[in-house]
Enzyme design. Structure first.
Site, PDB file in Angstrom:
ATOM      1  CG  HIS A 119      25.457 -11.044  -3.656  1.00 41.67           C
ATOM      2  ND1 HIS A 119      26.266  -9.785  -3.663  1.00 41.67           N
ATOM      3  CD2 HIS A 119      24.209 -10.690  -4.010  1.00 41.67           C
ATOM      4  CE1 HIS A 119      25.357  -8.854  -4.030  1.00 41.67           C
ATOM      5  NE2 HIS A 119      24.079  -9.433  -4.166  1.00 41.67           N
ATOM      6  N   GLY A 120      27.747 -13.996  -0.673  1.00 39.76           N
ATOM      7  CA  GLY A 120      28.410 -15.404  -0.145  1.00 39.76           C
ATOM      8  C   GLY A 120      29.502 -15.471  -0.732  1.00 39.76           C
TER       9      GLY A 120
END
Ligand code: FES
Length: 170
Positions: free
Chosen positions: A133-134
Site C-alpha cells: 500500500h505504499g
C-alpha cells in the site's frame, strides 16, 4: 486472648494448629515445584526462540534478512553518512530519535513486517518501501509515509563476542 478449656489445653491446641498449617503449606509448595518447573520452556524451545547471526561478512550499506520466530528481521550495517542522516531527524509519522532504536549506531535491527497489514517491505534507496500500500520507512525503520501507522518494531537482541548478534534476547 484464647480461653483455656477445663484442662488448660487451649494454648497448646492453638500452637499445634499453627504448626500443622505451616507444615502442610510447605508440603503443598514442595509438591507444586516439579509442576511449576515443567512449565518452563525446554532448551530446544529456547533455542528456537533466538536466532544467532554472524555480522562479520557485512560491509557498510549491506542489509541481510534473517528469520526469527518465523518472521523476517532486517539487519542493516549503516555507513557514517546514514548514521548522521538518521540522527539528524526524528522520523515522520511516528517520531522517535534514532538513538532509541539502536544499540550501536552502525547496526540497525528491525522487524521486516510492515505495521500496516503485515507485508514485507523491500529495500529501496535509503530505506524500505512496502509495495502492498505504499508505506515508506527510513534507515532507522521509522515510517515516513503511511498508511503504516508505526515504525518497524525493534526486536529484542544483543551483541556477543565474535561479531555476532543474538535476536530474541535483549
Ligand atoms: S501492508 Fe505495508 S503498506 Fe499496507
Amino acid at each position: 486472648m484464647a480461653e483455656s478449656d477445663a484442662l488448660g489445653n487451649t494454648g497448646r491446641r492453638d500452637f499445634l494448629l499453627k504448626v500443622t498449617t505451616a507444615v502442610s503449606g510447605v508440603g503443598v509448595a514442595a509438591a507444586c515445584l516439579p509442576f511449576v518447573a515443567s512449565m518452563n520452556p525446554s532448551s530446544d524451545v529456547l533455542a528456537k526462540a533466538t536466532t544467532e547471526f554472524d555480522l562479520s561478512g557485512m560491509n557498510p550499506g549491506d542489509m541481510r534478512t534473517v528469520a526469527w520466530q518465523g518472521k523476517p528481521i532486517f539487519i542493516l550495517r549503516r555507513s557514517q553518512e546514514q548514521i548522521r542522516e538518521m540522527e539528524a531527524s526524528n522520523g515522520g509519522l511516528d517520531p522517535e530519535p534514532d538513538r532509541q532504536r539502536v544499540k550501536q549506531p552502525e547496526w540497525l535491527v528491525v522487524s521486516g513486517v510492515c505495521t500496516h497489514m503485515g507485508c514485507v517491505p523491500n529495500r529501496e534507496g535509503s530505506g524500505w518501501l512496502c509495495h502492498c500500500h505504499g508505506s515508506q520507512f527510513d534507515d532507522s525503520g521509522r515510517v515516513l509515509r503511511g498508511p503504516a501507522p508505526n515504525n518497524l518494531e525493534v526486536p529484542p537482541y544483543h551483541f556477543v563476542a565474535g561479531n555476532k548478534i543474538i535476536i530474541g534476547q535483549a
